[in-house]
Structures are given as structure tokens and as C-alpha cells.
Design an enzyme around this catalytic site. Structure first.
Site, PDB file in Angstrom:
ATOM      1  CG  HIS A  44      58.374  32.293  42.891  1.00  0.00           C
ATOM      2  ND1 HIS A  44      57.752  31.085  43.137  1.00  0.00           N
ATOM      3  CD2 HIS A  44      59.362  32.029  41.971  1.00  0.00           C
ATOM      4  CE1 HIS A  44      58.326  30.136  42.403  1.00  0.00           C
ATOM      5  NE2 HIS A  44      59.306  30.675  41.702  1.00  0.00           N
ATOM      6  CG  HIS A  67      60.825  30.533  49.435  1.00  0.00           C
ATOM      7  ND1 HIS A  67      60.386  29.377  50.020  1.00  0.00           N
ATOM      8  CD2 HIS A  67      59.784  30.981  48.684  1.00  0.00           C
ATOM      9  CE1 HIS A  67      59.154  29.120  49.618  1.00  0.00           C
ATOM     10  NE2 HIS A  67      58.774  30.066  48.797  1.00  0.00           N
ATOM     11  CG  ASP A  98      53.863  30.172  46.580  1.00  0.00           C
ATOM     12  OD1 ASP A  98      53.008  29.954  45.698  1.00  0.00           O
ATOM     13  OD2 ASP A  98      55.081  29.976  46.405  1.00  0.00           O
ATOM     14  CG  HIS A 117      53.749  26.262  46.303  1.00  0.00           C
ATOM     15  ND1 HIS A 117      54.043  25.007  46.786  1.00  0.00           N
ATOM     16  CD2 HIS A 117      54.922  26.759  45.852  1.00  0.00           C
ATOM     17  CE1 HIS A 117      55.332  24.760  46.652  1.00  0.00           C
ATOM     18  NE2 HIS A 117      55.888  25.821  46.090  1.00  0.00           N
TER      19      HIS A 117
HETATM   20 MN   LIG Z   1      56.860  30.182  47.674  1.00  0.00          MN
HETATM   21 MN   LIG Z   2      56.173  30.472  44.562  1.00  0.00          MN
END
Ligand SMILES: [Mn+2]
Ligand SMILES: [Mn+2]
Ligand SMILES: [Mn+2]
Ligand SMILES: [Mn+2]
Lengths: 403, 403
Positions: free
Chosen positions: B237, B239, B53, B121
Site C-alpha cells: 500500500h 508506494h 493493488d 484498489h
Molecule cells: Mn497501491
Molecule cells: Mn493501496
């Protein structure tokens, strides 16, 4: 090696990514752009000069961006030493954050510099007013110049390039909407910045990407509008390859229109041989050598009028008309095959583009081009649109498409 | 300088481009990603390790791509010498056409290598199955690893990194749909490739970007599923920053969840301090040092229940309720201001994110959050969505958002 001779590989309108998802033609634009870069490297030119529309789409697909980056990465790096020097204000000349020409950045081993202006296909847009070319500049793959800062008054400040006593003032102007640029020229708001010293010693090149000929005079930039002190004008945007420079009636300069390197419209202008060129400059002398591109897909275009066929055709006998047209297409395929034998490096490149413009006046009906094309799927690159039905041949003449 | 000590700057879920067009928060993700890269450079770490991400959008805007490229260009190049060696098959490890780790390409003067796996993402997609990260790899700005070739059987082949006698086997796995990866693990189709010699000498790091905790056990990868020979697992992943490594109950390894570097959801987990970290490895020993990020926008989140306000509120007196909530927001702004004085380098970064969850049970009505926010436009970064009305406080608990 002649230490005074500046050798430039010139090409324009590469339109990489054009029809990238087409099952036959998908690689065409990339093959030819790679041919150009490979040739530049093999010829050991001093630099490559591109005239805009490098990308076909304003937002190139990720795959097209990726393939293009890989081509630059493959051909622009190495251990040759660059023989030319950029002596103008590099920070002013180029769009990037390093503020220098790409081969002077000590962190990159660039040995084949590329200079480029944007075209209408890859013009700056969106948030940040960035062109796809800016991504290549940010990663130092090329030198993006000729971007007007202020459309009220355009200052054309040249990239000054020297090699020994040879001096090139390279002017460039990325595409601007034609009507608008016409107005800016007419209102005398284009300012040509000239070198401070020995102005007469410089060989002045101008790269422009605009309409050169058109019906509407208010949207066409003419040779008369350009600065008379120019020596050589490279005109991008027009896709027909007019590769022999002509002396402008407007001034003492030469003009060349290299044309696109891939056919983006199946029209007459694009059916002619396609080129890149070598421009050599020594002092105020120049030599321009066209180089025919080898990776261009054969493209045969013909006109046929059903009402004058011999023996005559019955307008109601669709099968007979279909066979008549199919025979004609077979002949065109043969012509293409004679001129372009298969090349093991490009397995499908000998499959020709075939465009048959059919005048069906005189009571004939059109036939479905998709269905007609099915029998040519393995033999014609554009089997889906071989036939174009027109009522009178003249209708198509002079039709303009976005270049 | 300790010639055996490998120093790694670790960060994950940078989500560059998140809310890039927001008038106040638009630069937040970039500021923090730049802080990370600047810190890595200042600390002269051996490399940066990113857990996925990197980009918030699968198709980042041209501007985001451009800004990200400029950050890598600014911080990854220079004349330091890289002290670590990649001794595994680089062609197998990395996604790029050069077939080597970026700092070994002689045409690029990289002195701060970055290793990265993709997240959900920025996962590969579309024609060519490319990730936005591939564009950075193609231009040699970073090293993209951990991409499974075949989802029937995943071969996790590590990047083997040495410095003196210290040896890291860096395993990585870019995000795969959780349900699918769960199945692949359950069916024992994840194969951990181990170094051919002296397997016990390597310090084994694994970077993963998946759900770590969740209601549905069939879409959650657990520590129990991972190889017991691992030493240190970096979990992307998720957060919420759980920056103190814990020893897994599953095996002898440690796990850390660095958390995102920008709050992409205004939920409790993201209101906690955010971090990058320094991971140091010497032989089989390691040390993990959290580093609190300085450029993170203050984020204050609180709950309030209208029915227990003192003095009591009349549910029909909307003006009084509005003033009561506004006063509460004022207090939260003050708390944020005490903790985060203005920083001249980031003119608007002290404007806090404020989230007030309002339990309006007991006959109260909601009030329009946009209208309410207008009075805080110059003082709260997310003035448009300060208030969140809930019926009972527990409703929001455990709510999961895409990370
Ligand atoms: Mn993320
Ligand atoms: Mn993620
Ligand atoms: Mn054009
Ligand atoms: Mn064009």
C-alpha cells in the site's frame, strides 16, 4: 463408439446474466447454460458449438463473468480424450495468444472443447476491440472463431475438423451490423475459403448470428445470399426456437434456428418450447436431434378481449375488470402448474412467466400492472409485468425486439 | 538446488492498468508487471507473493483484464515441478471453487504459483462481493488468500507452506478500511491462528496492505499492533520503496515496504528507485535481496524558487521566467538521459517523467503548464503536467495520496 461419427451439441443465444438481479429470475440464464454444458458432458459429445449472445450484456457484470468462468471450468476439463482434430491453421482460426485450439495446449486438460462466434450482445468493442468472449479465450476456456478481420472483404476461412474419415468445414461469422453485412454480401465481398483438397468430401456447416427475417430487406441476410455448397446452417440471433431443420429453397442446404435458451422478451416467439440439439455428422450424412431444455421457466401467454367477456363487463366497473383478469391469470397459473411440477433441484423454477395481453378497446381503462401484480408476487415470476394493455390485438403482431 | 531453501519473489502495488490510455505511459504498469513475472520464472523461485493493488482500478477495463490474464498465462504454466507443498486446509485458505491451491488442480499445468492479497484498489465490491482478482482465481491463474470472512472477529489462518524441513506460515490480510481495521485490532478482535504443532519451527510471514505511517493515529496500523511471534512483515500500500528491511522496535520481526512498481503519483516518494525482492527462507533463517526494477520510467523531481534565481528574474517578464524554467527542465531531461539510455525492447521508456515544483512567491505569476509542456511532448512522458506551482515549498511536504 463410432469412430467416424462427429457429435456436436448445438445451442445459441444463452444470454447469461440476463436479469441477473431479478429476485426470481436471476439464475434462469445460468441454470440453462449449465444444463447445456452438463448435457454435453453427459452425452460425451465431441464438442459444443455456440451461436453467439453467450452474454446478455456487452460488459457482463463481474459476477456474471465469474459464474460463467466457473461453469466452463466445471464442465470443460477432464481426462477424456478429444476425438476430433483441427487440421486448419489454428492461428488463423482462433482469437487467442497461444495460437492453438484450446485442448491442444499441453498446459490445460480440456476434454470438452467449445467453439463460439460472438453475437450482437457480446460483440467486440472499446479499447482493444475485445469481446467479453475474449476473456474466456485468453484463459483458454473456449475457442472463439468467426471474427471478420476486415469488413471491406470478409474471408470466411473454416475451422477444419476431422474424426476418422469424417470431415467438417466449420464456417462462422460473428455478428456484424445487419445493414453493413447485407451490403458486403450484395457487393460480393464475402469470400468463402474452401479446403484445398477434396472439397466435395467436407460437410460444410455455417454458424451465423444475424436477422433472418425482417421487414427491411436491406437489413436481412437471406438463405439465397449464402454459399450454395453449404450443407447445414445454424442461425443464431433469432430467439424463437425453430428446431426442425428445413431445406433451404436457395440451395441444397438445411437451415435450423435453435432459438434462445432463455426468454429475454415476453413475446409469442419466446413462449414456445426452447431447445438445444445434437448434430451428428458422418461423412456427408447428418442427423439433427432436438433436445428440449428442462430448466426453462414455464411461460404462458394469452390474449383476452374485455369487450367480448361473458357475462359482459361494465367498462366503468374497474373492480370487476380486475377480478376478471385475476381469474384469467389464475387459470394460466394452473395450466403452467400442470405442465411444470416443482423440481427440487430448482426451488423457484416452477413459478411461471405469465403474459396476458388485454385488448381494452370499447371504453375500458387500463389498470396499473404493478398494483395488479402484487397479489401474484409469490406465484408468478414476472408479477410486475403480467398485464399488457393493447387497443387492437394486431398492434403487437410482428413487433421485433433486439435478439 | 538446496532442498530446504524456499525462494519467494516479492512485489506489491503493481497497479496494472494505471493510465492505460496515456499515449506514452500506457504500457508502463504492464511492462513492469511482466518484468516481475519474467524474473520470477527466470530465477525459478518457488512462488511469487504479491501484496495487493495488482489492479489500479476496482473495475479494470476489459483490455487490462485481458492483458493481465495473458501475462499470467505466459509465465505461470509449464513443466517445472513445484517444490513447495501447502499443508494447511486449502479450502479455507483460498477463494476459488476448486478448493485447492492452483498448481494441485490436475487439469492445469501450473509451475509458478502466485499468492496474492487484495489491496484497496482491487478490493471486493458489488454484487457477489467479488474482487477483480476473483476472476483470476476462478480461471486458476493465481491463489487469492487473506480475505477476512467476518469483520467482527478476524481469524488470520495462515497458508502453511513447506519444502523439506523449512516451513513458512504465510499470513495475509487484504485491505480493510484503515479506521475499521484499527478498531478491530484495538478491540483485540484479530485472532492469529497458529500451527497446531511445533509452532516455534515455522517462519511466520505477514502480508498487509494498509497505511503504515500517517498523521491520524486512528487510521494507521502500527508494528506494535502485530503479533510478536511474526518473523517477517511485507507491507503493501505504501508506494515509496523502503527496500531494506528494518527490525521492528515492536518485536523480533523484520519489516519491509517494497513500494509500488509503477509511479502512480508524481511525488517524492515515487521518484526513488523501485524494486521487487527475493526473500529466501531456510528453517528460521531468512535472507532478503532487493532487485531493482529495470522497466521503471525515469522520474526526476526537483524544486526551484523563482525569487532566488541568478541572475534575478523580473516577476513581470513571463517570457524570461518561461525560458528559465524550460532550461531547468532541459537539465533534468539530460540527467534522466545519462542515467537511462534508450532500451530497444521498450522504445519510449527512456522518455522521463519530469516534475518541477516551482515556488513562485515574491510576485511571480503561474504559467500555463499545458502550454509550457507542448515543447516537450516528444521528450517528456508527462509533458502535460511538468510544472507544479506552489507558494512555499513546505506546502507539499507530507501530502498523502491514495496508494
Ligand atoms: Mn497501491
Ligand atoms: Mn493501496
Ligand atoms: Mn443476437
Ligand atoms: Mn440473442
Amino acid at each position: 463408439m463410432n469412430e467416424e461419427l462427429i457429435r456436436i451439441l448445438v445451442a445459441t443465444d444463452n444470454h447469461v446474466g440476463f436479469l441477473e438481479r431479478h429476485p426470481v429470475r436471476g439464475d434462469d440464464s445460468f441454470n440453462t447454460f449449465e444444463e447445456i454444458m452438463r448435457t454435453a458432458r453427459e452425452m460425451e459429445v465431441d464438442f459444443v458449438l455456440l451461436g453467439g449472445d453467450l452474454f446478455h450484456d456487452n460488459k457482463p457484470s463481474r459476477k456474471t463473468l465469474h459464474r460463467t468462468m466457473e461453469i466452463f471450468r466445471k464442465y470443460c476439463f477432464g481426462d477424456r480424450s478429444v476425438q476430433v482434430q483441427v487440421v486448419s491453421d489454428q492461428k488463423m482460426n482462433f482469437r487467442n495468444s497461444s495460437g492453438c485450439v484450446n485442448y491442444e495446449d499441453p498446459n490445460f486438460n480440456i476434454d470438452l472443447p467449445v467453439f463460439i462466434v460472438h453475437g450482437n450482445h457480446d460483440d467486440p468493442s472499446g479499447d482493444g476491440d475485445l469481446s467479453a468472449i475474449d476473456l474466456l479465450a485468453a484463459t483458454n476456456l473456449l475457442n472463439y472463431f468467426g471474427r471478420a478481420q476486415d469488413l471491406k472483404e470478409i474471408h470466411l476461412a473454416p475451422v477444419l475438423i476431422t474424426k476418422g474419415s469424417s470431415k467438417i468445414a466449420l464456417y462462422g461469422l460473428g455478428n456484424i451490423r445487419d445493414e453493413r453485412l447485407y451490403r458486403i454480401f450484395r457487393e460480393k465481398n464475402v469470400k468463402w475459403v474452401t479446403p484445398a483438397e477434396n472439397r466435395q468430401d467436407w460437410f460444410n456447416i455455417f454458424v451465423i448470428h444475424q436477422n433472418r427475417e425482417g421487414r427491411n430487406s436491406k437489413s436481412t441476410i437471406t438463405e439465397q445470399m449464402l454459399a450454395p455448397f453449404l450443407d447445414f446452417v445454424i442461425w443464431g440471433h433469432e430467439h424463437e426456437s425453430l428446431i426442425n431443420p428445413w431445406e433451404s429453397s436457395a440451395g441444397g442446404f438445411f437451415v435450423v434456428q435453435p432459438g434462445s435458451t432463455v426468454a429475454t422478451s415476453l413475446i409469442e416467439g419466446e413462449a414456445k418450447p426452447k431447445h438445444m440439439a445434437l448434430l451428428e455428422v458422418s461423412g456427408k450424412e447428418h442427423r439433427f436431434t432436438p433436445i428440449r431444455l428442462k430448466t426453462v421457466r414455464p411461460f404462458i401467454m394469452e390474449d383476452i378481449t374485455l369487450s367480448v367477456a361473458q357475462p359482459p363487463l361494465d367498462p366503468k366497473d374497474t373492480d370487476a375488470v380486475t377480478e376478471y383478469l385475476a381469474e384469467k391469470v389464475e387459470e394460466m397459473i394452473e395450466v403452467a402448474a400442470r405442465e411444470h411440477p416443482p423440481d427440487p433441484d430448482y426451488p423457484n423454477l416452477h413459478l411461471p412467466l405469465i403474459k396476458l395481453r388485454v385488448d381494452y378497446s370499447g371504453g375500458f381503462s387500463t389498470i396499473n400492472p404493478q398494483r395488479f401484480g402484487q397479489r401474484f408476487v409469490q406465484r408468478v415470476a414476472n408479477s410486475e409485468d403480467i398485464l399488457l394493455f393493447v387497443k387492437r390485438r394486431t398492434q403487437e403482431k410482428g413487433k421485433k425486439t433486439a435478439a
